[in-house]
Design a protein around this motif. Structure first.
Motif: not given
Length: 337
Positions: A112-113, A22, A115-116, A34, A77, A25-26
């Protein structure tokens, strides 16, 4: 009970991996939002299934960790989006993501989830295969959510798609199809990921997938029973919430409607179809449901699928992983929370 506790402890091992994927890249400013869903609690049942399935198949926990993280990220998600769709303000006794941070931020957290999940699957032993399975699973989950919404008998009057396509009748076959897609598919995939992580052949993959599929049915039927007949001091949830939310896609409500005579059946459906279902109406619906054998029939189905889950494991050698999976199926057959 000892094996069950071991299974849940196993699931908690995934937590550092969740945070690793998570936070990759955040922006640091986004970290709190997140991490909020995965730090809000949860049983970690799906990663536990992946890890126990890997052990049952003779594999290692370490090699299965990326897949275990992926299924838990997928579960969260789906919950973030589910809470938006259902306008739910609380989950696990805390504000939902959209309620705490706002709708736009919750949608961004969900993206974001997703893509994680992809990044976690890139660390599995066969990223292309794992990703294809996950994509299919998430599409099934989406379809299950769509059906669950369409099985609601009222509400969402500002949503033309739902109003035009609402299912006024729901059969047991319709219900089981929805349950597999919404709940069973991800549990099935969790177990298949464990088998694939162990590098075993098709018979073991199929056995563990069958276990997860049957467990998913039993688990959701149990949830439906608890919604109608649970004790609030045990569950921490309001009894009859599915009635308030107009859901004909609850096995107990569905079986009761099937059994009631014409007048009482219409009364139950009329309650579900009210714009607002107040506490008095919920109470009356519970009386109608309790006058039938719906609970007993639902319990029979729950036990049936739990037994099918255990039976699916008979193709596997006796070991710690199989013991944990059997203990979970036996617990799901009788759980009250």
């Amino acid at each position: 009970m000892e094996q069950l506790e071991s299974l849940l402890k196993l699931g908690s091992l995934v937590d550092p991996w969740l945070e690793k994927y998570l936070l990759r890249d955040a922006d640091p400013e986004f970290h709190e939002a997140l991490l909020y869903p995965v730090r809000a609690g949860g049983k970690r049942l799906r990663p536990a299934l992946t890890l126990a399935a890997a052990l049952a198949a003779g594999g290692s926990i370490e090699l299965a960790m990326p897949a275990a993280a992926a299924v838990e990220l997928a579960h969260n998600y789906s919950l973030i989006l589910d809470d938006i769709i259902d306008h739910s303000e609380l989950r696990r006794g805390k504000p939902t993501v959209w309620r705490k941070y706002g709708l736009s931020t919750a949608i961004l957290v969900a993206v974001h989830y997703r893509e994680s999940i992809s990044q976690a699957l890139n660390d599995t032993r066969d990223p292309k295969l794992f990703s294809e399975i996950m994509a299919r699973t998430l599409k099934l989950l989406t379809e299950g959510e769509r059906l669950d919404v369409l099985f609601e008998q009222a509400g969402r009057t500002d949503e033309p798609y739902v109003v035009e396509r609402r299912h006024r009748t729901v059969t047991l076959a319709d219900y089981l199809d929805m349950v597999y897609k919404k709940t069973g598919a991800l549990m099935e995939t969790s177990c298949i990921f464990g088998a694939l992580s162990a590098g075993v052949g098709e018979p073991v993959i199929e056995a563990l997938g069958s276990y997860g599929r049957s467990l998913g049915y039993a688990f959701q039927i149990g949830d439906d029973i608890i919604d109608i007949f649970g004790r609030e001091e045990v569950t921490g949830k309001r009894v009859g919430k599915d009635i308030e939310e107009h859901k004909l896609g609850n096995i107990v409500i569905l079986l009761a409607a099937e059994e009631l005579d014409g007048r009482e059946r219409e009364e139950l459906l009329a309650i579900l179809r009210r714009d607002v279902v107040d506490a008095h109406s919920v109470g009356r619906a519970l009386e109608l449901v309790s006058s039938t054998r719906a609970r007993e029939r639902a319990e029979e189905l729950r036990r049936l699928y739990s037994k099918e889950a255990v039976r699916a494991l008979s193709a596997l050698p006796r070991n710690e992983g199989r013991d944990m999976l059997e203990a979970l199926a036996e617990f799901v057959a009788r759980r009250e929370f």
